[in-house]
Design a protein around this motif. Structure first.
Motif, PDB file in Angstrom:
ATOM      1  N   HIS A  63       0.776  -0.978  -0.059  1.00  0.00           N
ATOM      2  CA  HIS A  63      -0.044   0.081  -0.036  1.00  0.00           C
ATOM      3  C   HIS A  63       1.044   1.298   0.052  1.00  0.00           C
ATOM      4  O   HIS A  63       1.585   1.485   0.983  1.00  0.00           O
ATOM      5  N   LEU A  64       0.706   2.007  -0.981  1.00  0.00           N
ATOM      6  CA  LEU A  64       1.523   2.967  -1.450  1.00  0.00           C
ATOM      7  C   LEU A  64       1.553   4.104  -0.345  1.00  0.00           C
ATOM      8  O   LEU A  64       2.511   4.730   0.045  1.00  0.00           O
ATOM      9  N   TYR A  65       0.439   4.398   0.320  1.00  0.00           N
ATOM     10  CA  TYR A  65       0.088   5.269   1.269  1.00  0.00           C
ATOM     11  C   TYR A  65       0.273   4.906   2.705  1.00  0.00           C
ATOM     12  O   TYR A  65       1.230   5.351   3.476  1.00  0.00           O
ATOM     13  N   LYS A  66      -0.300   3.770   2.834  1.00  0.00           N
ATOM     14  CA  LYS A  66      -0.411   3.349   4.426  1.00  0.00           C
ATOM     15  C   LYS A  66       1.018   2.846   4.692  1.00  0.00           C
ATOM     16  O   LYS A  66       1.519   3.180   5.934  1.00  0.00           O
ATOM     17  N   ALA A  67       1.670   2.116   4.085  1.00  0.00           N
ATOM     18  CA  ALA A  67       2.900   1.420   4.454  1.00  0.00           C
ATOM     19  C   ALA A  67       4.002   2.410   4.017  1.00  0.00           C
ATOM     20  O   ALA A  67       5.159   2.636   4.605  1.00  0.00           O
ATOM     21  N   GLY A  68       3.863   3.015   2.508  1.00  0.00           N
ATOM     22  CA  GLY A  68       4.935   3.540   2.113  1.00  0.00           C
ATOM     23  C   GLY A  68       5.542   4.947   3.025  1.00  0.00           C
ATOM     24  O   GLY A  68       6.585   5.282   3.161  1.00  0.00           O
ATOM     25  N   ARG A  69       4.420   5.620   3.579  1.00  0.00           N
ATOM     26  CA  ARG A  69       4.820   6.996   4.258  1.00  0.00           C
ATOM     27  C   ARG A  69       5.501   6.653   5.380  1.00  0.00           C
ATOM     28  O   ARG A  69       6.455   7.239   6.121  1.00  0.00           O
ATOM     29  N   LEU A  70       5.347   5.361   6.056  1.00  0.00           N
ATOM     30  CA  LEU A  70       5.984   4.792   7.183  1.00  0.00           C
ATOM     31  C   LEU A  70       7.609   4.533   6.866  1.00  0.00           C
ATOM     32  O   LEU A  70       8.463   4.487   7.556  1.00  0.00           O
ATOM     33  N   LEU A  71       7.682   4.310   5.532  1.00  0.00           N
ATOM     34  CA  LEU A  71       9.185   3.610   5.210  1.00  0.00           C
ATOM     35  C   LEU A  71       9.889   4.858   4.619  1.00  0.00           C
ATOM     36  O   LEU A  71      11.125   4.750   4.570  1.00  0.00           O
ATOM     37  N   GLN A  72       9.329   6.115   4.461  1.00  0.00           N
ATOM     38  CA  GLN A  72      10.081   7.198   3.955  1.00  0.00           C
ATOM     39  C   GLN A  72      11.313   7.747   5.120  1.00  0.00           C
ATOM     40  O   GLN A  72      10.944   7.626   6.345  1.00  0.00           O
ATOM     41  N   GLY A  73      12.428   7.849   4.572  1.00  0.00           N
ATOM     42  CA  GLY A  73      13.581   8.374   5.452  1.00  0.00           C
ATOM     43  C   GLY A  73      14.047   7.106   6.471  1.00  0.00           C
ATOM     44  O   GLY A  73      14.535   7.349   7.290  1.00  0.00           O
ATOM     45  N   SER A  74      13.576   5.990   6.047  1.00  0.00           N
ATOM     46  CA  SER A  74      14.000   4.774   7.010  1.00  0.00           C
ATOM     47  C   SER A  74      15.642   4.584   6.940  1.00  0.00           C
ATOM     48  O   SER A  74      16.075   3.948   7.625  1.00  0.00           O
ATOM     49  N   GLY A  75      16.206   5.058   5.805  1.00  0.00           N
ATOM     50  CA  GLY A  75      17.673   4.651   5.774  1.00  0.00           C
ATOM     51  C   GLY A  75      18.204   3.304   5.087  1.00  0.00           C
ATOM     52  O   GLY A  75      19.244   3.027   4.822  1.00  0.00           O
ATOM     53  N   ILE A  76      16.961   2.677   4.726  1.00  0.00           N
ATOM     54  CA  ILE A  76      17.280   1.221   3.926  1.00  0.00           C
ATOM     55  C   ILE A  76      16.533   1.476   2.785  1.00  0.00           C
ATOM     56  O   ILE A  76      15.527   1.966   2.631  1.00  0.00           O
ATOM     57  N   PRO A  77      17.049   0.620   1.661  1.00  0.00           N
ATOM     58  CA  PRO A  77      16.270   0.688   0.540  1.00  0.00           C
ATOM     59  C   PRO A  77      14.743  -0.211   0.605  1.00  0.00           C
ATOM     60  O   PRO A  77      14.843  -1.209   1.313  1.00  0.00           O
ATOM     61  N   PHE A  78      13.978   0.458  -0.112  1.00  0.00           N
ATOM     62  CA  PHE A  78      12.501  -0.329  -0.138  1.00  0.00           C
ATOM     63  C   PHE A  78      11.782  -0.151  -1.399  1.00  0.00           C
ATOM     64  O   PHE A  78      12.174   0.363  -2.065  1.00  0.00           O
ATOM     65  N   GLY A  79      10.847  -1.272  -1.493  1.00  0.00           N
ATOM     66  CA  GLY A  79      10.040  -1.436  -2.777  1.00  0.00           C
ATOM     67  C   GLY A  79       8.731  -1.323  -1.980  1.00  0.00           C
ATOM     68  O   GLY A  79       8.440  -1.464  -1.005  1.00  0.00           O
ATOM     69  N   ILE A  80       7.560  -0.796  -3.061  1.00  0.00           N
ATOM     70  CA  ILE A  80       6.207  -0.675  -2.599  1.00  0.00           C
ATOM     71  C   ILE A  80       5.419  -1.704  -3.482  1.00  0.00           C
ATOM     72  O   ILE A  80       5.566  -1.836  -4.822  1.00  0.00           O
ATOM     73  N   ILE A  81       4.539  -2.313  -3.026  1.00  0.00           N
ATOM     74  CA  ILE A  81       3.306  -3.093  -3.765  1.00  0.00           C
ATOM     75  C   ILE A  81       2.157  -2.316  -3.612  1.00  0.00           C
ATOM     76  O   ILE A  81       1.519  -2.033  -2.577  1.00  0.00           O
ATOM     77  N   PHE A  82       1.625  -1.728  -4.839  1.00  0.00           N
ATOM     78  CA  PHE A  82       0.414  -1.379  -4.746  1.00  0.00           C
ATOM     79  C   PHE A  82      -0.780  -1.876  -4.158  1.00  0.00           C
ATOM     80  O   PHE A  82      -0.711  -3.125  -4.504  1.00  0.00           O
ATOM     81  N   GLY A  83      -1.605  -1.404  -3.395  1.00  0.00           N
ATOM     82  CA  GLY A  83      -2.683  -2.212  -2.749  1.00  0.00           C
ATOM     83  C   GLY A  83      -4.031  -2.110  -3.492  1.00  0.00           C
ATOM     84  O   GLY A  83      -4.946  -3.050  -3.258  1.00  0.00           O
ATOM     85  N   GLY A  84      -4.334  -1.152  -4.265  1.00  0.00           N
ATOM     86  CA  GLY A  84      -5.754  -1.005  -4.704  1.00  0.00           C
ATOM     87  C   GLY A  84      -6.254   0.245  -4.364  1.00  0.00           C
ATOM     88  O   GLY A  84      -6.519   1.181  -5.273  1.00  0.00           O
TER      89      GLY A  84
END
Length: 309
Positions: A63-84
């Motif tokens: 989920h780009l918003y619900k999970a993505g916003r929590l991973l911003q600035g985390s300091g590690i590389p991440f990928g996102i899976i769209f939720g719908g």
């Protein structure tokens, strides 16, 4: 590599089932992958602290918003899976769309279940187009052979005319207020049954005993329930929305309806036309086997994870 997968991962929900399937793909490649529900992480700082304390090297968010916003600035590389709902609903909110755009800029890649969802995302965030990969959900079904309960999946009006027909609504109460509203309506509805969540094997066994599976969602990314029904040789009737229309060809691999009257009309056609029923089951099975391979999904995610190293 030690990965964190973050999302709304309650058991017996679509996101939860998807996360556990992808976790299995990743761990089959020799990585470790820990699941964390966003309800346990209230802020980006909490996620950063978790990453630091548990020594995670990379992350995936569903989920780009619900999970993505929590991973911003985390300091590690991440990928996102769209939720719908992130693309179908949240992107319509300017504030959320800005946050999601920043998440996509930081993400190494994003995964869309359908080409149409990728194109919708590219309208909002054109610079991210080249990092969005299309990978349909992979489906594998297993049934509990000892599960034994026969119901037919139809509408309330039908039950009055044909007492052998029933509508079964099953799953966890994700939205408490909406769940209470549903419970109150069901009390006044003959032939409609509300069940708590059950194991996936029991659910698949129940689906196989039904005449059809109904999807009435007003917003979908890609419904695994629809795909599982197709794999189990059970016809699907689904609301005609983009997410459902992306995987159902009307009167070929399923039936799409736009209102209750059309639902009743199409259901009666399905009941009264054994040839239509047989053709839909056959074509749907061919479609899901060809386009929703569990093995292909496994290879895709194992390759995507390499981009996080």
């Amino acid at each position: 590599m030690r990965l964190l997968m973050l999302g709304a991962l309650r058991a017996h929900t679509g996101n939860g089932t998807t996360a556990r399937r992808i976790q299995d793909h990743i761990e089959a490649a020799g990585h470790s992958c820990a699941l964390m529900d966003i309800s346990s992480c209230k802020s980006p700082l909490a996620v950063s602290n978790l990453i630091s304390s548990e020594n995670f090297e990379a992350a995936l968010g569903i989920h780009l918003y619900k999970a993505g916003r929590l991973l911003q600035g985390s300091g590690i590389p991440f990928g996102i899976i769209f939720g719908g709902t992130d693309i179908n609903e949240d992107a319509k909110c300017d504030e959320k769309a800005k946050v999601m755009g920043r998440v996509l800029e930081e993400a190494r890649f994003a995964v869309s279940f359908t080409e149409s969802m990728k194109e919708a995302a590219a309208v909002y965030w054109p610079r991210a187009r080249n990092k969005i990969y299309v990978q349909a959900q992979g489906i594998v079904t297993t049934c509990n052979a000892s599960f034994n309960w026969k119901r037919f999946l139809q509408s309330e009006e039908w039950h009055r005319e044909e007492p052998s027909t029933h509508l079964i609504i099953i799953g966890p109460a994700v939205d408490p207020l909406f769940a209470e509203e549903v419970k109150e309506k069901i009390k006044r509805a003959d032939g409609v049954h509300l069940l708590q969540e059950i194991s996936q094997e029991d659910l698949h066994a129940l689906v196989k005993k039904c005449f059809a599976v109904v999807n009435s969602s007003i917003s979908e990314g890609m419904s695994a329930t629809i795909l599982e029904a197709m794999d189990l040789n059970v016809p699907v009737m689904a609301r005609n929305i983009p997410g459902n229309a992306a995987i159902i060809a009307h009167k070929t691999t399923g039936l799409l309806y736009s209102n209750p009257q059309e639902f009743v009309q199409l259901s009666k056609s399905l009941i009264g036309d054994p040839f239509l029923h047989k053709e839909i089951v056959m074509k749907a099975k061919e479609y899901v086997t060809k386009h929703h391979s569990w093995e292909h999904e496994r290879k895709a995610y194992q390759n995507l994870v390499l981009m996080l190293q």
